[in-house]
Motif scaffolding. Structure first.
Motif, PDB file in Angstrom:
ATOM      1  N   VAL A  18      -8.678  -4.071  -7.898  1.00  0.00           N
ATOM      2  CA  VAL A  18      -7.904  -2.907  -8.333  1.00  0.00           C
ATOM      3  C   VAL A  18      -8.430  -1.735  -7.522  1.00  0.00           C
ATOM      4  O   VAL A  18      -9.545  -1.266  -7.742  1.00  0.00           O
ATOM      5  CB  VAL A  18      -8.051  -2.646  -9.843  1.00  0.00           C
ATOM      6  N   GLY A  19      -7.636  -1.268  -6.580  1.00  0.00           N
ATOM      7  CA  GLY A  19      -8.122  -0.267  -5.647  1.00  0.00           C
ATOM      8  C   GLY A  19      -7.805   1.167  -6.010  1.00  0.00           C
ATOM      9  O   GLY A  19      -8.423   2.095  -5.487  1.00  0.00           O
ATOM     10  N   ARG A  20      -6.842   1.352  -6.935  1.00  0.00           N
ATOM     11  CA  ARG A  20      -6.468   2.730  -7.274  1.00  0.00           C
ATOM     12  C   ARG A  20      -5.920   2.793  -8.690  1.00  0.00           C
ATOM     13  O   ARG A  20      -5.200   1.892  -9.132  1.00  0.00           O
ATOM     14  CB  ARG A  20      -5.422   3.246  -6.288  1.00  0.00           C
ATOM     15  N   ILE A  21      -6.259   3.876  -9.392  1.00  0.00           N
ATOM     16  CA  ILE A  21      -5.724   4.150 -10.725  1.00  0.00           C
ATOM     17  C   ILE A  21      -5.117   5.548 -10.709  1.00  0.00           C
ATOM     18  O   ILE A  21      -5.773   6.518 -10.319  1.00  0.00           O
ATOM     19  CB  ILE A  21      -6.819   4.103 -11.807  1.00  0.00           C
ATOM     20  N   ASP A  22      -3.868   5.647 -11.116  1.00  0.00           N
ATOM     21  CA  ASP A  22      -3.200   6.947 -11.238  1.00  0.00           C
ATOM     22  C   ASP A  22      -2.798   7.145 -12.691  1.00  0.00           C
ATOM     23  O   ASP A  22      -2.006   6.373 -13.240  1.00  0.00           O
ATOM     24  CB  ASP A  22      -1.939   7.007 -10.361  1.00  0.00           C
ATOM     25  N   GLY A  23      -3.341   8.187 -13.311  1.00  0.00           N
ATOM     26  CA  GLY A  23      -2.966   8.448 -14.690  1.00  0.00           C
ATOM     27  C   GLY A  23      -3.676   9.667 -15.239  1.00  0.00           C
ATOM     28  O   GLY A  23      -4.868   9.872 -14.988  1.00  0.00           O
ATOM     29  N   GLY A  24      -2.950  10.477 -15.961  1.00  0.00           N
ATOM     30  CA  GLY A  24      -3.556  11.633 -16.611  1.00  0.00           C
ATOM     31  C   GLY A  24      -3.475  12.901 -15.795  1.00  0.00           C
ATOM     32  O   GLY A  24      -3.375  12.875 -14.563  1.00  0.00           O
ATOM     33  N   THR A  25      -3.523  14.037 -16.499  1.00  0.00           N
ATOM     34  CA  THR A  25      -3.450  15.348 -15.862  1.00  0.00           C
ATOM     35  C   THR A  25      -4.565  16.293 -16.323  1.00  0.00           C
ATOM     36  O   THR A  25      -4.857  17.276 -15.651  1.00  0.00           O
ATOM     37  CB  THR A  25      -2.095  16.024 -16.171  1.00  0.00           C
ATOM     38  N   ALA A  26      -5.177  16.005 -17.472  1.00  0.00           N
ATOM     39  CA  ALA A  26      -6.234  16.884 -17.990  1.00  0.00           C
ATOM     40  C   ALA A  26      -7.167  16.082 -18.875  1.00  0.00           C
ATOM     41  O   ALA A  26      -6.796  15.034 -19.415  1.00  0.00           O
ATOM     42  CB  ALA A  26      -5.617  18.038 -18.776  1.00  0.00           C
ATOM     43  N   ARG A  27      -8.388  16.589 -19.053  1.00  0.00           N
ATOM     44  CA  ARG A  27      -9.406  15.843 -19.800  1.00  0.00           C
ATOM     45  C   ARG A  27      -9.061  15.666 -21.277  1.00  0.00           C
ATOM     46  O   ARG A  27      -9.532  14.722 -21.922  1.00  0.00           O
ATOM     47  CB  ARG A  27     -10.767  16.533 -19.654  1.00  0.00           C
ATOM     48  N   ASN A  28      -8.254  16.567 -21.826  1.00  0.00           N
ATOM     49  CA  ASN A  28      -7.961  16.484 -23.260  1.00  0.00           C
ATOM     50  C   ASN A  28      -6.513  16.095 -23.544  1.00  0.00           C
ATOM     51  O   ASN A  28      -5.976  16.356 -24.618  1.00  0.00           O
ATOM     52  CB  ASN A  28      -8.289  17.811 -23.941  1.00  0.00           C
ATOM     53  N   VAL A  29      -5.868  15.457 -22.538  1.00  0.00           N
ATOM     54  CA  VAL A  29      -4.475  15.019 -22.701  1.00  0.00           C
ATOM     55  C   VAL A  29      -4.391  13.518 -22.474  1.00  0.00           C
ATOM     56  O   VAL A  29      -4.824  13.007 -21.443  1.00  0.00           O
ATOM     57  CB  VAL A  29      -3.541  15.742 -21.717  1.00  0.00           C
TER      58      VAL A  29
END
Length: 417
Positions: free
Chosen positions: A262-273
């Motif tokens: 697994v070479g890449r993870i895309d997810g999330g925009t902020a630490r508390n979201v």
């Protein structure tokens, strides 16, 4: 870097030439001509190195190759956009194709070359500039040696090797293996892990089959302070990643090479979201189609059931990839004999294990017999110590005439067999 008299000294120091062997006039002629052409070969490589272009954008590269061949009375026509096919005919007979890939990588070059890339963020970090120079030198050799064989030589300059499913498919669709029908195809790949003057050969599997895939995990977004009101796709992704590691360790025969990354993870925009979705970019590799089918089946099962257990949904997108590269033993016999006749038995390294990298030369081998060998370009003295795709990748240019001579001799021997 080698060059001029330095080249002669370097090659004679590294390779056992025919002076110590039984005389062979054709081999002598090939070696002598390859030596003579070295300044032209080196200049071509350095020019191409400065204009790297990524997959399907190789317009300058293709134009320069076409002009180079034309200046040596070899005509070429375009195929598959930026690809080229050139032919050298010497009467009726069989047909041998020799392939070079032409694309570069989206890497910012970090070498100390005086002829480094003029295209920011683009680099020949996989040695395709060396491939083009070597195959073009082979073309010049075979053009000059027409009286030594009967048949047709096809030179395939292929775009997009680095972009799955690769440009080989488009060349095949465009008829590159037809009119005349190709009876044997040869290829080479530089390898800085082998010293210059050596040829790496392996029967059967040389490169792995590649199964690239993306996993999209969909949950329900929310605030990090109230996670019970959300369905967290990142936590789910972590579980999926952990379980995917069991595919190789618990589903594949321990004696069968396989990897899953697994070479890449895309997810999330902020630490508390907590995001609504997450995407994993992955690759799996095996040395047989059977293993690739097993990997695909287990990946599907794990992703489906793990995401369901987290109350999330998932979608897997299996991208078009490369089959395993399986060399023909008969084709390798011509390559071994050529290297032995030209440079002595010590020039040949029998490779014990295949590479887990992928190569779309494998697509040609599903249509016609052939083989690819590794051309040693390693040299600690000049910093040619880094493997493929490294921003400091370098190659000893002294390898160009060696590879060209082997390809030319193997092609001639096959046509005359």
């Amino acid at each position: 870097m080698g060059g001029g008299s330095d080249y002669l000294i370097a090659v004679e120091r590294r390779v056992v030439y025919l002076a110590t062997m039984k005389s062979n006039s054709l081999s002598d002629k090939i070696v002598a001509t390859a030596r003579e052409l070295f300044p032209v070969s080196r200049d071509l490589r350095r020019t191409l190195h400065q204009i790297p272009e990524i997959a399907w954008e190789e317009t300058k590269t293709s134009a320069h190759l076409k002009s180079f061949l034309k200046s040596h009375a070899i005509s070429a026509h375009s195929i598959a956009g930026t690809g080229l096919v050139a032919e050298i005919k010497s009467g009726p007979g069989k047909c041998v194709a020799i392939r070079s890939d032409i694309d570069a990588l989206p890497i910012n070059e970090q070498t100390d070359y005086s002829f480094k890339s003029k295209h920011p963020g683009r680099m020949h970090a996989c040695g395709h500039d060396m491939h083009m120079a070597t195959v073009s030198t082979t073309a010049l050799l075979l053009s000059r040696l027409r009286d030594e064989y009967r048949g047709t030589i096809k030179l395939l300059y292929q775009p997009a090797e680095e972009a799955p499913p690769g440009g080989a498919i488009e060349l095949i669709k465009g008829g590159a293996l037809k009119q005349p029908n190709v009876d044997l195809i040869l290829g080479m790949h530089v390898n800085a892990m082998l010293p210059v003057g050596k040829i790496g050969i392996r029967d059967d599997s040389l490169f792995a089959g590649v199964l690239d895939f993306n996993v999209t995990i969909t949950g329900k977004g929310g605030h990090g302070a109230i996670p019970h009101q959300a369905r967290d796709p990142i936590v789910c992704a972590a579980a999926v990643i952990s379980q995917l590691q069991t595919v190789v360790s618990r589903s594949v025969d321990p004696f069968e090479p396989a990897v899953l990354t697994v070479g890449r993870i895309d997810g999330g925009t902020a630490r508390n979201v907590i995001p609504g979705s997450c995407v994993l970019q992955c690759t799996a590799r095996g040395q047989s189609k059977k293993t690739l089918r097993l990997l695909e089946r287990r990946i599907k099962a794990i992703v489906k059931h793990v995401t369901a257990s987290h109350d999330c949904s998932s979608e897997i997108d299996f991208l078009a990839s490369y089959p395993p590269l399986l060399n023909s033993r008969r084709a390798n016999q011509f390559l071994r004999a050529a290297s032995r006749d030209l440079f002595g038995r010590s020039s040949i390294i029998e490779l014990e294990t295949p590479s887990m990298g992928g190569e779309d030369f494998a697509h040609y081998l599903e249509h016609v017999p052939g083989a690819m060998f590794f051309l040693g370009v390693g040299n600690k003295r000049i910093g040619a110590i880094h493997s493929w795709h490294h921003p400091q990748f370098k190659a000893d240019e002294d390898a160009i005439p060696i590879g060209a001579a082997v390809l030319a001799k193997a092609a001639i021997d096959f046509l005359n067999a």
